[in-house]
Scaffold this active site. Structure first.
Site, PDB file in Angstrom:
ATOM      1  N   ASP A  74       0.789  -1.240   0.000  1.00 59.17           N
ATOM      2  CA  ASP A  74       0.000   0.000   0.000  1.00 59.17           C
ATOM      3  C   ASP A  74       0.820   1.289   0.000  1.00 59.17           C
ATOM      4  OD1 ASP A  74      -1.950  -1.909   0.236  1.00 59.17           O
ATOM      5  OD2 ASP A  74      -2.808  -1.155   2.098  1.00 59.17           O
ATOM      6  N   LYS A 195      -7.125  -5.122  -2.874  1.00 57.01           N
ATOM      7  CA  LYS A 195      -7.916  -5.514  -1.702  1.00 57.01           C
ATOM      8  C   LYS A 195      -8.883  -4.398  -1.310  1.00 57.01           C
ATOM      9  CE  LYS A 195      -4.078  -4.178   1.325  1.00 57.01           C
ATOM     10  NZ  LYS A 195      -4.703  -3.093   2.108  1.00 57.01           N
ATOM     11  N   CYS A 240      -2.236  -2.393   7.733  1.00 55.26           N
ATOM     12  CA  CYS A 240      -2.199  -3.380   6.655  1.00 55.26           C
ATOM     13  C   CYS A 240      -0.929  -4.237   6.671  1.00 55.26           C
ATOM     14  CB  CYS A 240      -2.371  -2.682   5.312  1.00 55.26           C
ATOM     15  SG  CYS A 240      -4.023  -1.957   5.136  1.00 55.26           S
TER      16      CYS A 240
END
Length: 316
Positions: A74, A195, A240
């Site tokens: 990310d 995701k 995450c």
């Protein structure tokens, strides 16, 4: 005599678990005993020739020649300088700090595969505080819709009820905020994992959504490439990255967190993440240590123990 007793096995482990200078890592007696018993399948107090063949192929060869993947998690505009920039979070970290060490890592190490993950939300995603009025809250929720603020936790009406942290709108599909940072190195033939695509379920981990309803297929993709070791980095360290690390460990991978290649939200939660990794036979290291580990020149006992425990679990 065609078999190894515990002391002979200790000698083998002293040769196996060494740093690049040839110095032996300490292996605690209890852990040595546990590993020995895993390979002494008939529990006769010795590892015989047949048991050693199994030990060699399933354990020693992996330790000496691991197959490694890097998970770049990310590193997206919204988390660095956009709507959910971690600079505004309690830890006051700068997400841009991860880019150069990650690039150096990718320039210097030949991973078997590199995976880039994207938070990839639809506009009506359940995690956005702006969308809170769109869904009914459960009676157990600690905060009502009209009183909720960013970073509060609410409980949605589901079966079972669903706990959800509220975030600003971020990483909306096909927007600037969802793009990887322009300075991040993109490796050829890398994999992409998207995701958080289901509007009704948040998804922190690269493996599963938060309710464990749907997996991302990452596990099967890694297994196709015979990956044994995962090196994790990115943002946010305690969200995450943490969720992915926990799923990596429970999925059986030897898991390594790259401390200087991660930035996060809350300092206390970052420490909790590190402690969880260490307590579950993973490692937290600096990226400068990775090359020797990937090339099998730096062989850590923690990862060896993790592998032995997985072999034991898979036999049961």
């Amino acid at each position: 005599d065609g078999k190894l007793n515990l002391e002979e096995f200790r000698t083998l482990c002293c040769a196996l678990f060494r740093n690049p200078k040839g110095e032996t890592y300490e292996l605690k007696q209890e852990i040595l005993q546990n590993i020995f018993e895993i390979f002494d399948k008939n529990q006769d107090g010795n590892i015989d020739r047949e048991e050693f063949v199994s030990c060699w192929h399933q354990w020693i060869k992996t330790i000496v020649r691991p197959v490694s993947a890097a998970l770049i998690i990310d590193v997206q505009n919204d988390f660095i300088s956009g709507t959910l920039s971690i600079t505004h979070c309690p830890a006051k970290h700068n997400g841009e700090d991860v880019i150069q060490p990650i690039n150096n890592l990718l320039d210097s190490i030949d991973f078997e595969t590199v995976v880039y993950s994207y938070d990839w939300h639809p506009n009506d995603h359940v995690s956005f505080i702006e969308n809170l009025p769109l869904r009914k809250l459960h009676e157990s929720t600690p905060v009502a819709t009209e009183a909720a603020k960013v970073y509060d936790t609410v409980v949605f009406e589901r079966d079972p009820p669903m706990v959800q942290k509220l975030w600003p709108r971020h990483c909306v599909q096909n927007t600037w905020g969802s793009e990887l940072h322009k300075d991040l190195k993109i490796v050829e033939n890398s994999m992409k994992i998207y995701k958080g695509t289901n509007p009704e379920v948040d998804s922190y981990s690269l493996f599963w959504d938060n309710q464990r309803l749907t997996d991302t297929k990452l596990d099967s993709l890694l297994k196709q490439k015979n990956i044994t070791d995962l090196y994790l980095c990115g943002v946010a360290y305690d969200v995450c990255v943490a969720s992915t690390a926990k799923d990596a460990i429970t999925s059986g991978y030897r898991t390594v967190l790259l401390d200087d290649c991660c930035r996060g939200v809350d300092l206390l939660d970052i420490e909790k993440t590190k402690n969880f990794i260490r307590e579950n036979h993973g490692l937290v290291v600096d990226s400068s240590e990775v090359k020797d580990m990937v090339e099998g020149n730096d062989r850590r006992p923690e990862l060896g123990y993790k592998l032995a425990l997985e072999l034991k679990k898979n036999r049961q």
